[in-house]
Design a protein around this motif. Sequence first.
Motif, PDB file in Angstrom:
ATOM      1  N   THR B  37     -30.745  11.389 -11.572  1.00  0.00           N
ATOM      2  CA  THR B  37     -31.032  12.821 -11.503  1.00  0.00           C
ATOM      3  C   THR B  37     -32.354  13.107 -10.791  1.00  0.00           C
ATOM      4  O   THR B  37     -32.538  14.195 -10.270  1.00  0.00           O
ATOM      5  CB  THR B  37     -31.090  13.438 -12.918  1.00  0.00           C
ATOM      6  N   GLY B  38     -33.239  12.116 -10.774  1.00  0.00           N
ATOM      7  CA  GLY B  38     -34.537  12.317 -10.142  1.00  0.00           C
ATOM      8  C   GLY B  38     -34.533  12.118  -8.645  1.00  0.00           C
ATOM      9  O   GLY B  38     -35.546  12.351  -7.986  1.00  0.00           O
ATOM     10  N   PHE B 118     -32.325   2.421 -15.975  1.00  0.00           N
ATOM     11  CA  PHE B 118     -31.980   3.812 -15.662  1.00  0.00           C
ATOM     12  C   PHE B 118     -30.487   4.069 -15.873  1.00  0.00           C
ATOM     13  O   PHE B 118     -30.094   5.064 -16.480  1.00  0.00           O
ATOM     14  CB  PHE B 118     -32.361   4.157 -14.225  1.00  0.00           C
ATOM     15  N   GLU B 122     -29.306   6.727 -18.540  1.00  0.00           N
ATOM     16  CA  GLU B 122     -28.650   7.935 -18.037  1.00  0.00           C
ATOM     17  C   GLU B 122     -27.145   7.917 -18.325  1.00  0.00           C
ATOM     18  O   GLU B 122     -26.459   8.891 -18.050  1.00  0.00           O
ATOM     19  CB  GLU B 122     -28.919   8.107 -16.541  1.00  0.00           C
TER      20      GLU B 122
END
Lengths: 216, 216
Positions: B37-38, B118, B122
């Motif tokens: 998402t980043g 991650f 996530e």
Amino acid sequence: MIMATKRLKNSKKASGQERQAGIIATAASLFAARGFTGTTTREIAKAACCSEALVFKHFPTKRALYAAILAEKVPLTELLTAVEDAAKKRDDRLVFTMLASHRIRRGADPTLLRLLLFSALEGHELSNMFFKNQHRIFYDYLAGYIEQRIREGAFRRVDPLLAARSFMGMLAHHRLLHEIFRVPSHRSPEDCVESYVNLFLDGVQAGTSATRKTRS
Amino acid sequence: MIMATKRLKNSKKASGQERQAGIIATAASLFAARGFTGTTTREIAKAACCSEALVFKHFPTKRALYAAILAEKVPLTELLTAVEDAAKKRDDRLVFTMLASHRIRRGADPTLLRLLLFSALEGHELSNMFFKNQHRIFYDYLAGYIEQRIREGAFRRVDPLLAARSFMGMLAHHRLLHEIFRVPSHRSPEDCVESYVNLFLDGVQAGTSATRKTRS
DNA sequence: TTTTGGTAAGTAATTACTCACTCACCATAT
DNA sequence: ATATGGTGAGTGAGTAATTACTTACCAAAA
């Protein structure tokens, strides 16, 4: 994991402090679940049962809210005084078992672990402080204890810091596997704790006069 | 960690496969640095030196690009055959040292570890497969080796899977501390590897006839 | 009446993704 | 040699939706 802060229907307003604490708690579980960038202020407001505008009344920015969560201290005095007690009696097994049981237990809440990992991966500035309060405090304390036991001849001459990290590593890895990667466990938490403690103590006590309690 | 795929000025076009591989490599380092998402598709395109439209010509969605990265297999045959060799000779110290050195070494690239964490945090659907290829393969292999050594009387009767996870936990925690939390190291990677291996082997060999090589 | 708790309805910027469109290249027919 | 048409590589300029954050305002306590 994510739960909305239910408000009573008849009480229209909450006090400022209540609201603030509620928003923090709600946001914490959302940030833990989806990370900072993965969580929107709209979601936070909805989960906290209020408008986005009110969230920004309490916290100037999304980051400030996140920072308030990371800055919150978790009270650990209860555990630490109990461990201190066992340490005074030089009950190695109890010291390590208590620390391990605190991390590995039935129904453990993965929220703090997820917050810790997310904050470090996403590179938040307060991540280091959070890490120190949540994690480092344990292995720093443990390193001190191990150093003392080496001086007393109960443990072999190992690097105290590396040994402490080894033990905390077993626990952290265990939590990572089960709480983050969802690997099913084939043993009970108590069995795992016992195994880890045995493995570690046998490692540091090898070649010393320390007696090891036999297991069944 | 993040580097743009430089293209020669005179060669205007790259072949489809080259481009695709370039986009994957570039996106991988971005996703590792900032998470799914980043990371924006615009950033990916810019870092890959092409337009966003071209990225979407190669991958229908952002998630498909992410999935392509997680699905990529890392060749580990070289390490595993070497370890297999040491295992045949029953050189416990070498087996554990090789596995540890592979994870803990100077200038280790944190990209894969970050991607792994991650993707799990996530909650990507391919996270489990990635975890299996990147991590689980090690402790599953190790558990098998430990089980065999117990049968042969070289290790004490411990739970092989828990023991394997303990060892991998030391290594994972070490990497977490240094590659993710940026804790400075007070010892060289080689020293750490040696300490971890000693600690673990002493733990599993305690009470057996196995001889331990003395350290200085 | 003033302070406090609260909101609806915005804002400008950013997001993933699309569309209509070049441009370079190359085999082949002329 | 050169015109022709097809193809894969590549893009500028969009789109609708979402983002963090603001403004102007309201209602109920104090």
